[in-house]
Design an enzyme around this catalytic site. Structure first.
Site, PDB file in Angstrom:
ATOM      1  N   GLU A 268      -3.105   2.198  -6.787  1.00  0.00           N
ATOM      2  CA  GLU A 268      -3.957   1.285  -7.550  1.00  0.00           C
ATOM      3  C   GLU A 268      -4.344   0.064  -6.726  1.00  0.00           C
ATOM      4  O   GLU A 268      -3.639  -0.335  -5.794  1.00  0.00           O
ATOM      5  CB  GLU A 268      -3.239   0.824  -8.832  1.00  0.00           C
ATOM      6  CG  GLU A 268      -3.042   1.955  -9.836  1.00  0.00           C
ATOM      7  CD  GLU A 268      -2.426   1.487 -11.147  1.00  0.00           C
ATOM      8  OE1 GLU A 268      -2.776   2.059 -12.192  1.00  0.00           O
ATOM      9  OE2 GLU A 268      -1.592   0.566 -11.117  1.00  0.00           O
TER      10      GLU A 268
ATOM     11  N   CYS B  33      -6.241  -7.362  -4.636  1.00  0.00           N
ATOM     12  CA  CYS B  33      -4.833  -7.013  -4.428  1.00  0.00           C
ATOM     13  C   CYS B  33      -4.780  -5.563  -3.958  1.00  0.00           C
ATOM     14  O   CYS B  33      -5.146  -4.643  -4.696  1.00  0.00           O
ATOM     15  CB  CYS B  33      -4.060  -7.201  -5.730  1.00  0.00           C
ATOM     16  SG  CYS B  33      -2.287  -6.887  -5.592  1.00  0.00           S
TER      17      CYS B  33
ATOM     18  N   CYS C 199       6.986   3.177  -3.791  1.00  0.00           N
ATOM     19  CA  CYS C 199       7.657   2.109  -3.056  1.00  0.00           C
ATOM     20  C   CYS C 199       9.070   2.548  -2.706  1.00  0.00           C
ATOM     21  O   CYS C 199       9.737   3.220  -3.491  1.00  0.00           O
ATOM     22  CB  CYS C 199       7.695   0.832  -3.895  1.00  0.00           C
ATOM     23  SG  CYS C 199       8.312  -0.611  -2.987  1.00  0.00           S
TER      24      CYS C 199
ATOM     25  N   CYS D 137      12.950  -3.134  -6.733  1.00  0.00           N
ATOM     26  CA  CYS D 137      12.987  -4.437  -7.381  1.00  0.00           C
ATOM     27  C   CYS D 137      12.969  -4.224  -8.894  1.00  0.00           C
ATOM     28  O   CYS D 137      12.059  -3.590  -9.428  1.00  0.00           O
ATOM     29  CB  CYS D 137      11.809  -5.291  -6.929  1.00  0.00           C
ATOM     30  SG  CYS D 137      11.830  -5.640  -5.149  1.00  0.00           S
TER      31      CYS D 137
ATOM     32  N   CYS E  19       9.933  -4.957 -11.260  1.00  0.00           N
ATOM     33  CA  CYS E  19       8.634  -4.442 -10.826  1.00  0.00           C
ATOM     34  C   CYS E  19       8.440  -2.991 -11.277  1.00  0.00           C
ATOM     35  O   CYS E  19       9.296  -2.134 -11.027  1.00  0.00           O
ATOM     36  CB  CYS E  19       8.527  -4.537  -9.301  1.00  0.00           C
ATOM     37  SG  CYS E  19       6.969  -3.918  -8.625  1.00  0.00           S
TER      38      CYS E  19
ATOM     39  N   SER F 179       2.492  -9.981   1.621  1.00  0.00           N
ATOM     40  CA  SER F 179       3.701 -10.252   0.847  1.00  0.00           C
ATOM     41  C   SER F 179       4.793  -9.259   1.217  1.00  0.00           C
ATOM     42  O   SER F 179       4.546  -8.054   1.303  1.00  0.00           O
ATOM     43  CB  SER F 179       3.402 -10.158  -0.649  1.00  0.00           C
ATOM     44  OG  SER F 179       4.581 -10.382  -1.407  1.00  0.00           O
TER      45      SER F 179
ATOM     46  N   SER G  97       8.691 -12.477  -1.567  1.00  0.00           N
ATOM     47  CA  SER G  97       9.181 -12.238  -2.935  1.00  0.00           C
ATOM     48  C   SER G  97      10.639 -12.669  -2.996  1.00  0.00           C
ATOM     49  O   SER G  97      11.549 -11.881  -2.739  1.00  0.00           O
ATOM     50  CB  SER G  97       9.030 -10.749  -3.290  1.00  0.00           C
ATOM     51  OG  SER G  97       7.670 -10.387  -3.344  1.00  0.00           O
TER      52      SER G  97
ATOM     53  N   ASN H 139       5.713 -10.243 -16.254  1.00  0.00           N
ATOM     54  CA  ASN H 139       4.728  -9.406 -16.932  1.00  0.00           C
ATOM     55  C   ASN H 139       5.412  -8.125 -17.416  1.00  0.00           C
ATOM     56  O   ASN H 139       5.879  -7.323 -16.603  1.00  0.00           O
ATOM     57  CB  ASN H 139       3.580  -9.065 -15.982  1.00  0.00           C
ATOM     58  CG  ASN H 139       2.790 -10.298 -15.586  1.00  0.00           C
ATOM     59  OD1 ASN H 139       2.252 -10.997 -16.433  1.00  0.00           O
ATOM     60  ND2 ASN H 139       2.734 -10.590 -14.284  1.00  0.00           N
TER      61      ASN H 139
ATOM     62  N   CYS I  96       0.768  -8.950 -11.974  1.00  0.00           N
ATOM     63  CA  CYS I  96       1.792  -8.848 -10.932  1.00  0.00           C
ATOM     64  C   CYS I  96       3.013  -8.100 -11.455  1.00  0.00           C
ATOM     65  O   CYS I  96       3.561  -8.421 -12.503  1.00  0.00           O
ATOM     66  CB  CYS I  96       2.178 -10.261 -10.496  1.00  0.00           C
ATOM     67  SG  CYS I  96       3.419 -10.300  -9.198  1.00  0.00           S
TER      68      CYS I  96
END
Length: 415
Positions: free
Chosen positions: A115, A128, A135, A139, A142, A244, A266, A345, A388
């Protein structure tokens, strides 16, 4: 499925070519484009000229059809079409938030999905960009972290996100090529107007904050960003690009030296216990080691501050003591820094809640009073899961048991 380790960058693997046997030129350097032209049969001098022309058409005009390259001989265009393509990711789904944020679910040539998000503001437009399918990290706050890593994105797939965004925003420059007229070797080359203008851009900034850990895909991210920053490419200043990382310490100095863009970290916690939980990479590279690497980051100064991303989690990392410790750490390492406070979020199955608005304001105020900037990021695109920490391939919907297995495997990879 084996989970890649957390020390060495994972390998890209083989990515099927979009267009069958034809070579996709997106993501190749000018020299590499010249090289594949030579391999296809052009002599070196002609290949150098064609590579320069093709490069400008791809990155200054957004052209995907060789027939539209009006300064190249008409007889040459079918020859190029038979051998090469100028690819774009396939758009599986495009969404627009109530606040104007746009999110695209994209598919690579091998069908893998990722995405990207565009966030418009009054004075800027930020894209972004993702660097991996899934990944390798876990985290806890996330949504992407609940996915397994499938593979790295290639440079062409990374820069292709930028090209696609410019397509969607309709902001490619108008006019003819600067510095180029019709092909001097072709009397039949098309004629166009004599000017070339770069219209005002909506897309002004890029953040490597999408799916994946950019520093575990260093070479491909570097290659893509070099094209984005190239004055004859997409010509975006390195000061408008931010990379990041969750704290891949061994790669941070190389990122500063070889790419030279702004750094965001982060952080999200100031104690080992809490950061070990929510950013498990902390077990490999602790807070002190991470902040020392930040202090040594090439090019960091008061004009180019390091950004610390800090997600606000209720009763987890949001106390006054946490704020004071964050200030102490920044000052102890003499870091030119600002702190972005990110209200958590939510996403389905998330184990945390967002801190209250009052708690977020109090946390921010404590940091501001110390002389360190700590703005609160306004959540954008929550209604389309574009904010985010919310990005995740829509096609990936594992069960809770599967999520637990993925988490256990990633934890085991930390040793």
């Amino acid at each position: 499925m084996q989970i890649p380790g957390h020390i060495d960058p994972v390998t890209t693997g083989t990515v099927p070519l979009r267009g069958g046997n034809r070579i996709d030129l997106v993501g190749l350097t000018r020299d590499a484009i010249g090289g594949v032209l030579v391999e296809a049969g052009l002599d070196a001098k002609a290949a150098k000229l064609r590579a320069k022309q093709i490069w400008h058409w791809i990155y200054h005009r957004g052209v995907t059809d060789f027939e539209a390259m009006t300064d190249i001989a008409k007889a040459m265009r079918p020859w190029l079409t038979d051998r090469f393509i100028i690819g774009r990711p396939t758009v599986r789904e495009a969404q627009v938030s109530n606040d104007g944020t746009r999110k695209w679910l994209l598919a690579a040539a091998d069908g893998q999905e990722y995405e990207m998000v565009f966030i418009p503001d009054a004075d800027r437009g930020t894209l972004c960009v993702s660097s991996q399918v899934g990944c390798t990290l876990n985290c806890r706050f996330c949504h992407t972290g609940t996915m397994r890593l499938v593979r790295n994105l290639a440079a062409g797939e990374i820069v292709g996100q930028v090209l696609l965004a410019r397509d969607a925003l309709g902001e490619w420059p108008k006019g003819t090529m600067a510095g180029f007229g019709p092909d001097p070797e072709d009397d039949d080359a098309d004629e166009e107007g004599s000017h070339y203008t770069a219209d005002g851009r909506m897309l002004t900034n890029i953040v490597m904050m999408g799916m994946g850990e950019p520093l575990y895909n260093f070479d491909e991210v570097k290659g893509a960003l070099k094209i984005v920053m190239d004055g004859d490419g997409l010509a975006l200043s390195k000061r408008r690009i931010t990379l990041s990382t969750s704290g891949v310490v061994p790669m941070m100095a190389r990122a500063g030296e070889e790419i030279g863009v702004n750094l965001a970290v982060s952080l999200h916690a100031v104690s080992k216990e809490v950061r070990d939980e929510i950013v498990p990479l902390n077990r490999k590279y602790g807070i002190e080691e991470l902040l020392a690497a930040c202090a040594a980051y090439p090019g960091a100064n008061n004009a180019r501050r390091i950004t610390f991303e800090y997600v606000m989690l209720k009763d987890k990392n949001d106390s006054d003591d946490d704020a004071r410790e964050l200030v102490r750490l920044i000052k102890h390492y003499n870091l030119p820094a600002k702190v972005n406070l990110i209200p958590f979020n939510p996403w389905p199955g998330a184990p945390y809640e967002c801190s209250s608005p009052e708690r977020v304001r109090a946390f921010s105020s404590l940091i501001f009073k110390s002389g360190i900037s700590a703005p609160v990021r306004t959540p954008r695109g929550r209604d389309i899961m574009a904010a985010c920490g919310q990005l995740k391939s829509a096609a990936t919907k594992p069960t809770r048991a599967e999520l637990d297995r993925i988490a256990e495997e990633k934890q085991a990879a930390l040793g």
